[in-house]
Write a protein that holds these residues in place. Structure first.
Motif, PDB file in Angstrom:
ATOM      1  N   ASN A   1       1.941  19.459   1.473  1.00  0.00           N
ATOM      2  CA  ASN A   1       3.384  19.255   1.579  1.00  0.00           C
ATOM      3  C   ASN A   1       3.727  18.011   0.746  1.00  0.00           C
ATOM      4  OD1 ASN A   1       6.022  18.625   2.319  1.00  0.00           O
ATOM      5  ND2 ASN A   1       5.747  19.382   4.415  1.00  0.00           N
ATOM      6  N   PHE A   2       4.007  18.239  -0.529  1.00  0.00           N
ATOM      7  CA  PHE A   2       4.203  17.131  -1.444  1.00  0.00           C
ATOM      8  C   PHE A   2       5.450  16.313  -1.114  1.00  0.00           C
ATOM      9  CE2 PHE A   2       1.581  20.158  -3.770  1.00  0.00           C
ATOM     10  CZ  PHE A   2       0.559  19.331  -4.222  1.00  0.00           C
ATOM     11  N   LYS A   3       6.502  16.980  -0.717  1.00  0.00           N
ATOM     12  CA  LYS A   3       7.723  16.250  -0.377  1.00  0.00           C
ATOM     13  C   LYS A   3       7.479  15.315   0.805  1.00  0.00           C
ATOM     14  CE  LYS A   3      10.985  19.638  -2.211  1.00  0.00           C
ATOM     15  NZ  LYS A   3      12.125  20.549  -1.934  1.00  0.00           N
ATOM     16  N   HIS A   4       6.667  15.772   1.755  1.00  0.00           N
ATOM     17  CA  HIS A   4       6.323  14.926   2.895  1.00  0.00           C
ATOM     18  C   HIS A   4       5.488  13.736   2.444  1.00  0.00           C
ATOM     19  CE1 HIS A   4       5.260  13.770   6.971  1.00  0.00           C
ATOM     20  NE2 HIS A   4       3.981  13.779   6.616  1.00  0.00           N
ATOM     21  N   ILE A   5       4.541  13.976   1.532  1.00  0.00           N
ATOM     22  CA  ILE A   5       3.701  12.893   1.016  1.00  0.00           C
ATOM     23  C   ILE A   5       4.558  11.836   0.332  1.00  0.00           C
ATOM     24  CG2 ILE A   5       1.953  12.314  -0.721  1.00  0.00           C
ATOM     25  CD1 ILE A   5       0.642  15.033  -0.109  1.00  0.00           C
ATOM     26  N   VAL A   6       5.518  12.287  -0.475  1.00  0.00           N
ATOM     27  CA  VAL A   6       6.402  11.364  -1.191  1.00  0.00           C
ATOM     28  C   VAL A   6       7.228  10.542  -0.211  1.00  0.00           C
ATOM     29  CG1 VAL A   6       8.430  11.240  -2.689  1.00  0.00           C
ATOM     30  CG2 VAL A   6       6.504  12.720  -3.315  1.00  0.00           C
ATOM     31  N   GLN A   7       7.777  11.204   0.786  1.00  0.00           N
ATOM     32  CA  GLN A   7       8.589  10.496   1.780  1.00  0.00           C
ATOM     33  C   GLN A   7       7.747   9.521   2.589  1.00  0.00           C
ATOM     34  OE1 GLN A   7      10.355  13.711   4.000  1.00  0.00           O
ATOM     35  NE2 GLN A   7      11.867  14.195   2.421  1.00  0.00           N
ATOM     36  N   GLN A   8       6.549   9.942   2.957  1.00  0.00           N
ATOM     37  CA  GLN A   8       5.676   9.127   3.803  1.00  0.00           C
ATOM     38  C   GLN A   8       5.177   7.880   3.080  1.00  0.00           C
ATOM     39  OE1 GLN A   8       1.816  10.850   4.968  1.00  0.00           O
ATOM     40  NE2 GLN A   8       2.355  10.415   7.095  1.00  0.00           N
ATOM     41  N   THR A   9       4.942   8.000   1.788  1.00  0.00           N
ATOM     42  CA  THR A   9       4.368   6.893   1.016  1.00  0.00           C
ATOM     43  C   THR A   9       5.419   6.059   0.293  1.00  0.00           C
ATOM     44  OG1 THR A   9       4.050   8.383  -0.879  1.00  0.00           O
ATOM     45  CG2 THR A   9       2.191   8.114   0.652  1.00  0.00           C
ATOM     46  N   GLY A  10       6.649   6.541   0.238  1.00  0.00           N
ATOM     47  CA  GLY A  10       7.690   5.799  -0.456  1.00  0.00           C
ATOM     48  C   GLY A  10       7.606   5.894  -1.967  1.00  0.00           C
ATOM     49  N   ILE A  11       6.922   6.921  -2.465  1.00  0.00           N
ATOM     50  CA  ILE A  11       6.781   7.123  -3.908  1.00  0.00           C
ATOM     51  C   ILE A  11       8.141   7.444  -4.528  1.00  0.00           C
ATOM     52  CG2 ILE A  11       5.831   8.677  -5.671  1.00  0.00           C
ATOM     53  CD1 ILE A  11       3.338   8.923  -3.864  1.00  0.00           C
ATOM     54  N   THR A  12       8.450   6.775  -5.645  1.00  0.00           N
ATOM     55  CA  THR A  12       9.746   6.990  -6.294  1.00  0.00           C
ATOM     56  C   THR A  12       9.623   7.433  -7.750  1.00  0.00           C
ATOM     57  OG1 THR A  12       9.886   4.645  -6.906  1.00  0.00           O
ATOM     58  CG2 THR A  12      10.898   5.320  -4.806  1.00  0.00           C
ATOM     59  N   GLY A  13       8.393   7.522  -8.268  1.00  0.00           N
ATOM     60  CA  GLY A  13       8.226   7.895  -9.666  1.00  0.00           C
ATOM     61  C   GLY A  13       6.915   8.612  -9.918  1.00  0.00           C
ATOM     62  N   VAL A  14       6.827   9.216 -11.094  1.00  0.00           N
ATOM     63  CA  VAL A  14       5.657  10.013 -11.464  1.00  0.00           C
ATOM     64  C   VAL A  14       4.389   9.165 -11.521  1.00  0.00           C
ATOM     65  CG1 VAL A  14       4.625  11.325 -13.356  1.00  0.00           C
ATOM     66  CG2 VAL A  14       6.975  11.802 -12.656  1.00  0.00           C
ATOM     67  N   GLN A  15       4.471   7.964 -12.093  1.00  0.00           N
ATOM     68  CA  GLN A  15       3.283   7.118 -12.192  1.00  0.00           C
ATOM     69  C   GLN A  15       2.774   6.727 -10.810  1.00  0.00           C
ATOM     70  OE1 GLN A  15       1.553   6.243 -15.125  1.00  0.00           O
ATOM     71  NE2 GLN A  15       0.051   5.712 -13.548  1.00  0.00           N
TER      72      GLN A  15
ATOM     73  N   ASP B   1      -0.858   7.541  -9.248  1.00  0.00           N
ATOM     74  CA  ASP B   1      -1.687   6.467  -8.681  1.00  0.00           C
ATOM     75  C   ASP B   1      -2.101   6.786  -7.247  1.00  0.00           C
ATOM     76  OD1 ASP B   1      -1.399   5.093 -11.041  1.00  0.00           O
ATOM     77  OD2 ASP B   1       0.192   3.771 -10.312  1.00  0.00           O
ATOM     78  N   HIS B   2      -1.199   7.386  -6.484  1.00  0.00           N
ATOM     79  CA  HIS B   2      -1.515   7.751  -5.098  1.00  0.00           C
ATOM     80  C   HIS B   2      -2.704   8.701  -5.055  1.00  0.00           C
ATOM     81  CE1 HIS B   2      -1.133   9.328  -1.012  1.00  0.00           C
ATOM     82  NE2 HIS B   2      -1.114  10.543  -1.535  1.00  0.00           N
ATOM     83  N   PHE B   3      -2.676   9.735  -5.868  1.00  0.00           N
ATOM     84  CA  PHE B   3      -3.766  10.708  -5.848  1.00  0.00           C
ATOM     85  C   PHE B   3      -5.030  10.145  -6.491  1.00  0.00           C
ATOM     86  CE2 PHE B   3      -0.251  13.719  -5.154  1.00  0.00           C
ATOM     87  CZ  PHE B   3      -0.768  14.396  -4.069  1.00  0.00           C
ATOM     88  N   ALA B   4      -4.867   9.279  -7.488  1.00  0.00           N
ATOM     89  CA  ALA B   4      -6.038   8.724  -8.174  1.00  0.00           C
ATOM     90  C   ALA B   4      -6.841   7.791  -7.288  1.00  0.00           C
ATOM     91  CB  ALA B   4      -5.592   7.987  -9.443  1.00  0.00           C
ATOM     92  N   VAL B   5      -6.193   7.121  -6.339  1.00  0.00           N
ATOM     93  CA  VAL B   5      -6.907   6.203  -5.450  1.00  0.00           C
ATOM     94  C   VAL B   5      -7.736   6.990  -4.433  1.00  0.00           C
ATOM     95  CG1 VAL B   5      -6.673   4.376  -3.734  1.00  0.00           C
ATOM     96  CG2 VAL B   5      -5.227   4.367  -5.754  1.00  0.00           C
ATOM     97  N   MET B   6      -7.097   7.674  -3.506  1.00  0.00           N
ATOM     98  CA  MET B   6      -7.829   8.473  -2.520  1.00  0.00           C
ATOM     99  C   MET B   6      -7.081   9.757  -2.158  1.00  0.00           C
ATOM    100  SD  MET B   6     -10.696   6.958  -2.008  1.00  0.00           S
ATOM    101  CE  MET B   6     -11.377   7.723  -0.546  1.00  0.00           C
TER     102      MET B   6
END
Length: 210
Positions: free
Chosen positions: A3-17, A21-26
Motif C-alpha cells: 500500500n504505497f499511499k499508506h507508506i507515503v502518508q506514514q513516513t511523511g514522504i513528499t518527493g521521489v528522491q 531513499d526510503h526503499f534503499a535504506v530498509m
C-alpha cells in the motif's frame, strides 16, 4: 501488493528522491516479505545490489548452496524486485550485448512455452542494464501486441519520457524458476501520483482439437 499511499502518508514522504531513499535504506524488505508470501513461505539468501543506479533485491540461494539441495527444492538466482529513478542513460552497447546475451530467446526460454522474449525489469531506455535485469517475458506484453501489452508499454513510455520518475517492477513467482507468473509494474511521478498494474506472464494455453 504494498500500500504505497499508506507508506507515503506514514513516513511523511513528499518527493521521489525521498521515496527512493526510503526503499534503499530498509524499505525494500517489505517487497521481500511479499516474495516470501508468494513463494510458498520460502525465503532464502537475499541481498540488495545496485546496478547502474537501480536497486535489485535478489534471491541468490542457488549460488550459495548449489550442491546441498535437489534442483526442484532450490530457487534459481532471481530478482525479487527492481526499482529506482528513471534517467536518460540508455546505453547502445548494452542493447547490442542483450541480443547476444544467453542466446536465442526462443531456444533459451523454450521450456517455459512459446512466445517468451528477453524482457527488462527496468527498460534500457530509462537506464536499465542487462544481465540480472533480463528475464523471460511473454512477447505480447513486452512488445505491446495485446490490449494488456499496450497498457504495459504505455507505462514504460511514460517513465522513460519523464526522467526523475520512481519506477519499480516486482516479479511474482509460483515456482522456483526465473520465469515470473505475473509482473507488478508501477511508477510514481513528481507530483506523487501512482500508476500500478499487474500483468500476466504466462504463455498462452495450447489449443486442442476436439
Amino acid at each position: 501488493m504494498l500500500n504505497f499511499k499508506h507508506i507515503v502518508q506514514q513516513t511523511g514522504i513528499t518527493g521521489v528522491q525521498q521515496l527512493y531513499d526510503h526503499f534503499a535504506v530498509m524499505g525494500w524488505e517489505s517487497w521481500v516479505d511479499e516474495y516470501q508470501k508468494d513463494s510458498f513461505g520460502y525465503l532464502g539468501q537475499v541481498t540488495c545490489q545496485n546496478y547502474w543506479g537501480f536497486q535489485f533485491a535478489l534471491d541468490f540461494t542457488e549460488d550459495i548452496y548449489p550442491q546441498e539441495y535437489e534442483f526442484s527444492n532450490l530457487p534459481e538466482t532471481r530478482v525479487i524486485v527492481a526499482y529506482g529513478i528513471s534517467n536518460e542513460k540508455a546505453d547502445g552497447v548494452h542493447r547490442k550485448r542483450m541480443k547476444r546475451y544467453l542466446g536465442n530467446s526462443g531456444k533459451v526460454y523454450a521450456h517455459f512455452g512459446p512466445g517468451y522474449t528477453k524482457g527488462h525489469f527496468i527498460a534500457n531506455r530509462m537506464g536499465g542494464a542487462i544481465d540480472i535485469n533480463l528475464y523471460p517475458q511473454i512477447g505480447h506484453i513486452n512488445m505491446g501486441r495485446s490490449t494488456a501489452g499496450k497498457r504495459y508499454v504505455a507505462m514504460e513510455k511514460y517513465v522513460w519520457n519523464n526522467p526523475g520518475t520512481f519506477v519499480f517492477c516486482r516479479p511474482i513467482y509460483k515456482d522456483f524458476s526465473v520465469r515470473p507468473y505475473e509482473i507488478e509494474y508501477g511508477y510514481c511521478d513528481s507530483s506523487m501520483n501512482w500508476a500500478i498494474e499487474t500483468f500476466t506472464n504466462l504463455a498462452p494455453a495450447k489449443k486442442t482439437n476436439n
